[in-house]
Scaffold this motif. Structure first.
Motif, PDB file in Angstrom:
ATOM      1  N   THR A 189      -1.919   7.243  -2.506  1.00 33.47           N
ATOM      2  CA  THR A 189      -2.131   7.606  -1.106  1.00 33.47           C
ATOM      3  C   THR A 189      -0.923   7.193  -0.259  1.00 33.47           C
ATOM      4  O   THR A 189      -0.482   7.943   0.616  1.00 33.47           O
ATOM      5  CB  THR A 189      -3.410   6.949  -0.555  1.00 33.47           C
ATOM      6  N   LYS A 221       3.016   1.253  -3.562  1.00 28.17           N
ATOM      7  CA  LYS A 221       2.381   1.109  -4.880  1.00 28.17           C
ATOM      8  C   LYS A 221       1.158   1.987  -5.105  1.00 28.17           C
ATOM      9  O   LYS A 221       0.598   1.967  -6.193  1.00 28.17           O
ATOM     10  CB  LYS A 221       1.975  -0.354  -5.107  1.00 28.17           C
ATOM     11  N   THR A 222       0.706   2.734  -4.104  1.00 32.45           N
ATOM     12  CA  THR A 222      -0.476   3.568  -4.303  1.00 32.45           C
ATOM     13  C   THR A 222      -0.123   5.047  -4.162  1.00 32.45           C
ATOM     14  O   THR A 222       0.885   5.403  -3.535  1.00 32.45           O
ATOM     15  CB  THR A 222      -1.587   3.224  -3.277  1.00 32.45           C
ATOM     16  N   PHE A 264       0.830  -1.199   0.000  1.00 30.88           N
ATOM     17  CA  PHE A 264       0.000   0.000   0.000  1.00 30.88           C
ATOM     18  C   PHE A 264       0.866   1.251   0.000  1.00 30.88           C
ATOM     19  O   PHE A 264       0.619   2.189  -0.762  1.00 30.88           O
ATOM     20  CB  PHE A 264      -0.927   0.002   1.223  1.00 30.88           C
TER      21      PHE A 264
END
Length: 173
Positions: free
Chosen positions: A48, A45-46, A42
Motif C-alpha cells: 500500500t 515496506k508495504t 509503512f
C-alpha cells in the motif's frame, strides 16, 4: 470566544542537560519521532505504501499498472487525517483549545514544506527542525512575542537564497 486549556497528566518538569522541559513536550517529541519512523516504514515496506508513492509520482502511470487510484487516495486521506488527529491530541494540552486552533500550525507546515522542498520527506523533517530551533532561539534571545514571525522571515530568506527549497528532489544547484 472562549478559550480553554486542557489538563495534562504530564505536567512534570524535567531537567535534562541543563534544559528545563515539561514531560508533555518530551512526550510530543518522542511520539512524533515514532510516528515519522512508522510512516516511513509503512511507505517503504508495504504494498500500500508503494502504491501511495507510485501515485504521488505519476497518477496515470499508477492507474495503468493496476493501482486503484481512488482507493489509494482514500487511504492516503485517512492516514493524513489520523496523523492530524493524533498530533492534535498530544499537542492540545500545551496549546489553547478553540475551533480555529490549527490555522497557525497549517501556515507553519506550509513554511516547512517550502523550506524542505516539495516532495522531500527528509527535507520536511529537517525543515521542521530548522523552524523549531529558529523559533526557540528567537523566543530566547529576541522575544517570545515575535517567535511566530520568525517562520515567515525564514521563509522569505530561504526563498531568496534557494527558491526551490533546501532539499528539493532532483534539483540541480
Amino acid at each position: 470566544a472562549e478559550y480553554r486549556r486542557m489538563l495534562s497528566p504530564y505536567d512534570i518538569v524535567v531537567d535534562f542537560l541543563g534544559l528545563t522541559v515539561t514531560a508533555q513536550r518530551l512526550l510530543i517529541i518522542g511520539t512524533a519521532i515514532i510516528a515519522m519512523i512508522l510512516l516511513h516504514l509503512f511507505l517503504k515496506k508495504t504494498i500500500t505504501g508503494s502504491a501511495i508513492i507510485a501515485m504521488s509520482q505519476n497518477r496515470e502511470g499508477a492507474f495503468l499498472v493496476g493501482i486503484n487510484a481512488n482507493k489509494v487516495a482514500m487511504i492516503t486521506f485517512f492516514i493524513s487525517g489520523a496523523l492530524a488527529a493524533f498530533a492534535s491530541s498530544i499537542a492540545s494540552p500545551i496549546n489553547l483549545v478553540f475551533p480555529g486552533m490549527g490555522h497557525l500550525v497549517i501556515l507553519k507546515a506550509f513554511v516547512i514544506i517550502i523550506i524542505g522542498g516539495m516532495g522531500s520527506i527528509p527535507g520536511a523533517i529537517i525543515g521542521g527542525y530548522i523552524l523549531g530551533f529558529s523559533e526557540s532561539l528567537s523566543a530566547t534571545f529576541i522575544s517570545n512575542d515575535y517567535k511566530d514571525l520568525i517562520a515567515f522571515l525564514l521563509l522569505v530568506a530561504i526563498l531568496t537564497i534557494k527558491p526551490k527549497g533546501l532539499f528539493v528532489k532532483g534539483a540541480q544547484s
